[in-house]
Design a protein around this motif. Structure first.
Motif, PDB file in Angstrom:
ATOM      1  N   ARG A 390     -40.091 -19.393   0.214  1.00  0.00           N
ATOM      2  CA  ARG A 390     -39.145 -20.437   0.615  1.00  0.00           C
ATOM      3  C   ARG A 390     -39.080 -21.585  -0.377  1.00  0.00           C
ATOM      4  O   ARG A 390     -38.354 -22.558  -0.161  1.00  0.00           O
ATOM      5  CB  ARG A 390     -39.530 -20.955   2.003  1.00  0.00           C
ATOM      6  CG  ARG A 390     -39.510 -19.891   3.088  1.00  0.00           C
ATOM      7  CD  ARG A 390     -39.707 -20.482   4.475  1.00  0.00           C
ATOM      8  NE  ARG A 390     -41.062 -20.974   4.683  1.00  0.00           N
ATOM      9  CZ  ARG A 390     -42.073 -20.231   5.136  1.00  0.00           C
ATOM     10  NH1 ARG A 390     -41.881 -18.942   5.400  1.00  0.00           N
ATOM     11  NH2 ARG A 390     -43.269 -20.753   5.325  1.00  0.00           N
ATOM     12  N   ASN A 391     -39.836 -21.487  -1.447  1.00  0.00           N
ATOM     13  CA  ASN A 391     -39.898 -22.540  -2.467  1.00  0.00           C
ATOM     14  C   ASN A 391     -39.019 -22.123  -3.643  1.00  0.00           C
ATOM     15  O   ASN A 391     -39.408 -21.292  -4.468  1.00  0.00           O
ATOM     16  CB  ASN A 391     -41.350 -22.747  -2.895  1.00  0.00           C
ATOM     17  CG  ASN A 391     -41.527 -23.893  -3.876  1.00  0.00           C
ATOM     18  OD1 ASN A 391     -40.675 -24.143  -4.721  1.00  0.00           O
ATOM     19  ND2 ASN A 391     -42.652 -24.574  -3.774  1.00  0.00           N
ATOM     20  N   ARG A 392     -37.829 -22.712  -3.739  1.00  0.00           N
ATOM     21  CA  ARG A 392     -36.854 -22.299  -4.759  1.00  0.00           C
ATOM     22  C   ARG A 392     -37.377 -22.526  -6.179  1.00  0.00           C
ATOM     23  O   ARG A 392     -37.154 -21.691  -7.075  1.00  0.00           O
ATOM     24  CB  ARG A 392     -35.544 -23.071  -4.557  1.00  0.00           C
ATOM     25  CG  ARG A 392     -34.478 -22.760  -5.598  1.00  0.00           C
ATOM     26  CD  ARG A 392     -33.196 -23.519  -5.336  1.00  0.00           C
ATOM     27  NE  ARG A 392     -33.340 -24.947  -5.485  1.00  0.00           N
ATOM     28  CZ  ARG A 392     -33.319 -25.591  -6.666  1.00  0.00           C
ATOM     29  NH1 ARG A 392     -33.188 -24.910  -7.789  1.00  0.00           N
ATOM     30  NH2 ARG A 392     -33.433 -26.907  -6.716  1.00  0.00           N
ATOM     31  N   ILE A 393     -38.023 -23.647  -6.409  1.00  0.00           N
ATOM     32  CA  ILE A 393     -38.544 -23.924  -7.751  1.00  0.00           C
ATOM     33  C   ILE A 393     -39.551 -22.845  -8.148  1.00  0.00           C
ATOM     34  O   ILE A 393     -39.537 -22.339  -9.285  1.00  0.00           O
ATOM     35  CB  ILE A 393     -39.197 -25.319  -7.804  1.00  0.00           C
ATOM     36  CG1 ILE A 393     -38.184 -26.408  -7.434  1.00  0.00           C
ATOM     37  CG2 ILE A 393     -39.781 -25.580  -9.193  1.00  0.00           C
ATOM     38  CD1 ILE A 393     -37.013 -26.519  -8.366  1.00  0.00           C
ATOM     39  N   TYR A 394     -40.397 -22.467  -7.233  1.00  0.00           N
ATOM     40  CA  TYR A 394     -41.399 -21.433  -7.507  1.00  0.00           C
ATOM     41  C   TYR A 394     -40.741 -20.098  -7.828  1.00  0.00           C
ATOM     42  O   TYR A 394     -41.050 -19.471  -8.855  1.00  0.00           O
ATOM     43  CB  TYR A 394     -42.326 -21.299  -6.290  1.00  0.00           C
ATOM     44  CG  TYR A 394     -43.274 -20.122  -6.357  1.00  0.00           C
ATOM     45  CD1 TYR A 394     -44.512 -20.227  -6.977  1.00  0.00           C
ATOM     46  CD2 TYR A 394     -42.917 -18.893  -5.786  1.00  0.00           C
ATOM     47  CE1 TYR A 394     -45.383 -19.140  -7.029  1.00  0.00           C
ATOM     48  CE2 TYR A 394     -43.783 -17.811  -5.832  1.00  0.00           C
ATOM     49  CZ  TYR A 394     -45.010 -17.940  -6.457  1.00  0.00           C
ATOM     50  OH  TYR A 394     -45.856 -16.851  -6.519  1.00  0.00           O
ATOM     51  N   THR A 395     -39.856 -19.619  -6.965  1.00  0.00           N
ATOM     52  CA  THR A 395     -39.295 -18.272  -7.149  1.00  0.00           C
ATOM     53  C   THR A 395     -38.409 -18.201  -8.386  1.00  0.00           C
ATOM     54  O   THR A 395     -38.452 -17.225  -9.139  1.00  0.00           O
ATOM     55  CB  THR A 395     -38.508 -17.833  -5.908  1.00  0.00           C
ATOM     56  OG1 THR A 395     -37.476 -18.787  -5.621  1.00  0.00           O
ATOM     57  CG2 THR A 395     -39.426 -17.693  -4.702  1.00  0.00           C
ATOM     58  N   GLN A 396     -37.586 -19.233  -8.630  1.00  0.00           N
ATOM     59  CA  GLN A 396     -36.716 -19.212  -9.809  1.00  0.00           C
ATOM     60  C   GLN A 396     -37.526 -19.333 -11.100  1.00  0.00           C
ATOM     61  O   GLN A 396     -37.170 -18.735 -12.121  1.00  0.00           O
ATOM     62  CB  GLN A 396     -35.678 -20.326  -9.720  1.00  0.00           C
ATOM     63  CG  GLN A 396     -34.648 -20.104  -8.623  1.00  0.00           C
ATOM     64  CD  GLN A 396     -33.566 -21.162  -8.605  1.00  0.00           C
ATOM     65  OE1 GLN A 396     -33.663 -22.201  -9.264  1.00  0.00           O
ATOM     66  NE2 GLN A 396     -32.517 -20.908  -7.840  1.00  0.00           N
ATOM     67  N   LEU A 398     -40.618 -18.203 -11.433  1.00  0.00           N
ATOM     68  CA  LEU A 398     -41.282 -16.912 -11.592  1.00  0.00           C
ATOM     69  C   LEU A 398     -40.340 -15.897 -12.225  1.00  0.00           C
ATOM     70  O   LEU A 398     -40.730 -15.122 -13.113  1.00  0.00           O
ATOM     71  CB  LEU A 398     -41.769 -16.421 -10.232  1.00  0.00           C
ATOM     72  CG  LEU A 398     -42.629 -15.171 -10.218  1.00  0.00           C
ATOM     73  CD1 LEU A 398     -43.936 -15.395 -10.973  1.00  0.00           C
ATOM     74  CD2 LEU A 398     -42.929 -14.749  -8.771  1.00  0.00           C
ATOM     75  N   ALA A 399     -39.080 -15.909 -11.803  1.00  0.00           N
ATOM     76  CA  ALA A 399     -38.088 -14.997 -12.385  1.00  0.00           C
ATOM     77  C   ALA A 399     -37.875 -15.296 -13.860  1.00  0.00           C
ATOM     78  O   ALA A 399     -37.762 -14.383 -14.694  1.00  0.00           O
ATOM     79  CB  ALA A 399     -36.772 -15.113 -11.622  1.00  0.00           C
ATOM     80  N   ALA A 400     -37.840 -16.578 -14.211  1.00  0.00           N
ATOM     81  CA  ALA A 400     -37.606 -16.962 -15.612  1.00  0.00           C
ATOM     82  C   ALA A 400     -38.783 -16.566 -16.495  1.00  0.00           C
ATOM     83  O   ALA A 400     -38.589 -16.051 -17.609  1.00  0.00           O
ATOM     84  CB  ALA A 400     -37.370 -18.466 -15.693  1.00  0.00           C
ATOM     85  N   ILE A 401     -39.989 -16.788 -16.023  1.00  0.00           N
ATOM     86  CA  ILE A 401     -41.174 -16.557 -16.846  1.00  0.00           C
ATOM     87  C   ILE A 401     -41.443 -15.072 -17.028  1.00  0.00           C
ATOM     88  O   ILE A 401     -41.762 -14.612 -18.133  1.00  0.00           O
ATOM     89  CB  ILE A 401     -42.397 -17.251 -16.217  1.00  0.00           C
ATOM     90  CG1 ILE A 401     -42.208 -18.766 -16.216  1.00  0.00           C
ATOM     91  CG2 ILE A 401     -43.670 -16.885 -16.971  1.00  0.00           C
ATOM     92  CD1 ILE A 401     -43.174 -19.493 -15.308  1.00  0.00           C
ATOM     93  N   THR A 402     -41.311 -14.300 -15.957  1.00  0.00           N
ATOM     94  CA  THR A 402     -41.676 -12.880 -16.017  1.00  0.00           C
ATOM     95  C   THR A 402     -40.549 -12.000 -16.537  1.00  0.00           C
ATOM     96  O   THR A 402     -40.803 -10.897 -17.033  1.00  0.00           O
ATOM     97  CB  THR A 402     -42.083 -12.364 -14.627  1.00  0.00           C
ATOM     98  OG1 THR A 402     -40.956 -12.484 -13.738  1.00  0.00           O
ATOM     99  CG2 THR A 402     -43.265 -13.150 -14.070  1.00  0.00           C
ATOM    100  N   VAL A 437     -33.312 -13.514  -6.892  1.00  0.00           N
ATOM    101  CA  VAL A 437     -33.498 -14.901  -7.320  1.00  0.00           C
ATOM    102  C   VAL A 437     -32.896 -15.098  -8.706  1.00  0.00           C
ATOM    103  O   VAL A 437     -33.121 -14.293  -9.621  1.00  0.00           O
ATOM    104  CB  VAL A 437     -35.000 -15.245  -7.339  1.00  0.00           C
ATOM    105  CG1 VAL A 437     -35.235 -16.609  -7.958  1.00  0.00           C
ATOM    106  CG2 VAL A 437     -35.568 -15.186  -5.925  1.00  0.00           C
ATOM    107  N   GLU A 438     -32.151 -16.164  -8.861  1.00  0.00           N
ATOM    108  CA  GLU A 438     -31.599 -16.519 -10.171  1.00  0.00           C
ATOM    109  C   GLU A 438     -32.658 -17.241 -10.989  1.00  0.00           C
ATOM    110  O   GLU A 438     -33.322 -18.168 -10.498  1.00  0.00           O
ATOM    111  CB  GLU A 438     -30.382 -17.423  -9.986  1.00  0.00           C
ATOM    112  CG  GLU A 438     -29.705 -17.811 -11.295  1.00  0.00           C
ATOM    113  CD  GLU A 438     -28.500 -18.713 -11.080  1.00  0.00           C
ATOM    114  OE1 GLU A 438     -28.004 -19.281 -12.070  1.00  0.00           O
ATOM    115  OE2 GLU A 438     -28.068 -18.841  -9.916  1.00  0.00           O
ATOM    116  N   ALA A 439     -32.842 -16.815 -12.225  1.00  0.00           N
ATOM    117  CA  ALA A 439     -33.869 -17.408 -13.079  1.00  0.00           C
ATOM    118  C   ALA A 439     -33.536 -18.857 -13.414  1.00  0.00           C
ATOM    119  O   ALA A 439     -32.376 -19.217 -13.628  1.00  0.00           O
ATOM    120  CB  ALA A 439     -34.026 -16.593 -14.363  1.00  0.00           C
ATOM    121  N   LEU A 440     -34.560 -19.681 -13.449  1.00  0.00           N
ATOM    122  CA  LEU A 440     -34.406 -21.097 -13.784  1.00  0.00           C
ATOM    123  C   LEU A 440     -34.241 -21.246 -15.289  1.00  0.00           C
ATOM    124  O   LEU A 440     -35.048 -20.732 -16.070  1.00  0.00           O
ATOM    125  CB  LEU A 440     -35.640 -21.865 -13.313  1.00  0.00           C
ATOM    126  CG  LEU A 440     -35.636 -23.375 -13.446  1.00  0.00           C
ATOM    127  CD1 LEU A 440     -34.609 -23.978 -12.501  1.00  0.00           C
ATOM    128  CD2 LEU A 440     -37.023 -23.928 -13.122  1.00  0.00           C
TER     129      LEU A 440
END
Length: 461
Positions: A390-396, A398-402, A437-440
């Motif tokens: 539920r934490n958008r900053i976390y999930t986005q 994670l998508a960007a980094i990985t 999730v869209e990457a940050l």
């Protein structure tokens, strides 16, 4: 008997719950919750077992008719075991795994424990290896330990209280205990070394029905005397089970709560690094699953104590300031786990306000998770379960980094832990819905700076 609903006993490190799960949809249709207290009374810090038991019995009685249930299943945190005497009572209290032992006992155990190549269980602090707990209890309390007739893993202790049947089970034995060989599905050499091999209850499948409830339980709760009780399993493996039933590897599951556990389904065992809190878990089917972890939920609580979740507008503005100002947290906020052992956490550029602190803590959790995933194969698909979903900053982040396709279970999808335990009875995994999730954007420089700092070394404890 048709199983429509399942009553799930879910005992986590922080909270205990009793949840009724709809067997068809997998949704929670009733629940009750309490704090899982640790008592500081002698002989050592231990769980308030009888308060938990009363909570369970009251919940089973409360939900007997509405919404009703036709089976009972169990899931608990790992790193705990119950020691029974000949009367079937606790010979010693159930030890809190965050209790640290005297140095001489720790050193003696370090010389006894099997190598990582046998157990795929890393040497962990405090009582996070059940083998270390048992050695401590036997060494420090020899008279009480002499009365032990049976040793049960924690979910199966509660099953025993309900049925009178003693058992152990592989997901709890395979959870960094030092007691199990995941690749061979048998006990390690440690039980013989400790002289406890004859005390370990038989190993049963998580899917086994251990028996109906005892007559006195039926009488106290008003439930049917033929109510089946399933063997149960470790909580992170309960979260994994719904995905194993509907997906083929390789993929990763990030189970978030007090611990962030990264499961690499289909990953190789041979590449694991025991110095970085990697290990092999054992899934509900008895198969080994390479894993890595850190105490992410606990760390996030520490870093954001007293802070409410900021609004979307506050998050966006704070994110810009955090990235521009290199506001970084370096591991670890909680000692004793994770891919950077021995590091002493601190802020590089202190956050200026609650929103910045929340964002920087979320980014830290994502970067630590990404590191853990890299240690177990970094699969192309990663599913995030639990509160961090539920934490958008976390999930986005994670998508960007990985660079992985990060999927988050939607809010209307059933809870992974409770659903996984219920599936032991129904064996019918409902279809879950996810959102990608869209990457940050703009995170690469920030992450590179953080990684350079943690990999080149800074203050250690």
């Amino acid at each position: 008997m048709t199983i429509r609903n399942v009553a799930v006993i879910d005992i986590g490190k922080t909270h205990a719950k009793l949840i009724v799960v709809d067997g068809e949809s997998g949704e929670e249709v009733a629940s009750r919750k309490m704090a899982n207290r640790v008592l500081s009374a002698p002989p050592y810090p231990h769980y308030d077992i009888e308060t938990l038991w009363n909570f369970i019995i009251e919940g089973l009685a409360e939900f007997r008719e509405q919404p009703g249930y036709q089976a009972i299943s169990i899931t608990t945190h790992g790193a705990s075991a119950a020691l029974l005497n000949a009367r079937g009572e606790l010979a010693l209290p159930v030890l809190d795994y965050e209790h640290s032992y005297p140095d001489d006992i720790q050193k003696a155990y370090a010389a006894l424990r099997p190598p990582f190549g046998e157990t795929f269980s890393p040497a962990l602090p405090m009582g996070l290896n059940i083998g270390a707990q048992l050695h401590y209890q036997k060494t420090a309390f020899p008279d009480a330990f002499a009365d032990v007739t049976d040793i049960l893993t924690y979910p199966q202790y509660w099953a025993y209280r309900l049925t009178g049947v003693k058992a152990n089970e592989a997901t709890s034995l395979g959870c960094h205990t030092d007691l199990w060989q995941p690749g061979k599905a048998t006990f390690s050499s440690l039980p013989e070394t400790l002289g406890i091999a004859g005390l370990l209850a038989p190993v049963r499948s998580a899917f086994d029905t251990l028996g109906p409830v005892l007559p006195e339980i039926a009488s106290r709760t008003g439930i049917d005397g033929d109510m089946p009780v399933y063997c149960g399993l470790h909580d992170s493996n309960a979260s994994l089970l719904p995905h194993l039933m509907v997906r083929k590897g390789p993929f990763s599951v990030v189970s978030t709560g007090t611990w962030v556990i990264c499961f690499g389904v289909g990953a190789r065992l041979e590449t694991l690094d025991p110095a970085r809190d990697t290990l092999v878990n054992v899934d509900a089917f008895g198969k080994p699953v390479p894993s890595s972890r850190f105490m992410g939920g606990r760390e996030f609580e520490i870093l954001t104590a007293g802070i409410a979740t900021p609004s979307e507008a506050e998050l966006g503005a704070a994110l810009e300031r955090v990235l521009a100002g290199d506001i970084l947290y370096l591991p670890n906020a909680a000692d004793g786990s994770g891919p950077y052992p021995g590091k002493k956490g601190y802020w590089l550029n202190e956050p200026q306000g609650e929103a910045e602190r929340y964002v920087a803590a979320s980014l830290y959790a994502a970067m630590m998770t990404a590191t853990c995933l890299s240690l177990v194969g970094n699969a192309q698909t990663t599913i995030v379960e639990g509160p961090f979903g539920r934490n958008r900053i976390y999930t986005q982040s994670l998508a960007a980094i990985t660079g992985s396709n990060v999927l988050v279970t939607d809010s209307n999808s059933p809870s992974g832990t409770a659903l996984g335990a219920a599936l032991l009875a129904t064996r019918n995994a409902p279809r879950q819905s996810y959102h990608a999730v869209e990457a940050l954007h703009g995170l690469s420089g920030y992450y590179d700076a953080w990684r350079k700092l943690v990999e080149t070394g800074y203050a250690t404890t």
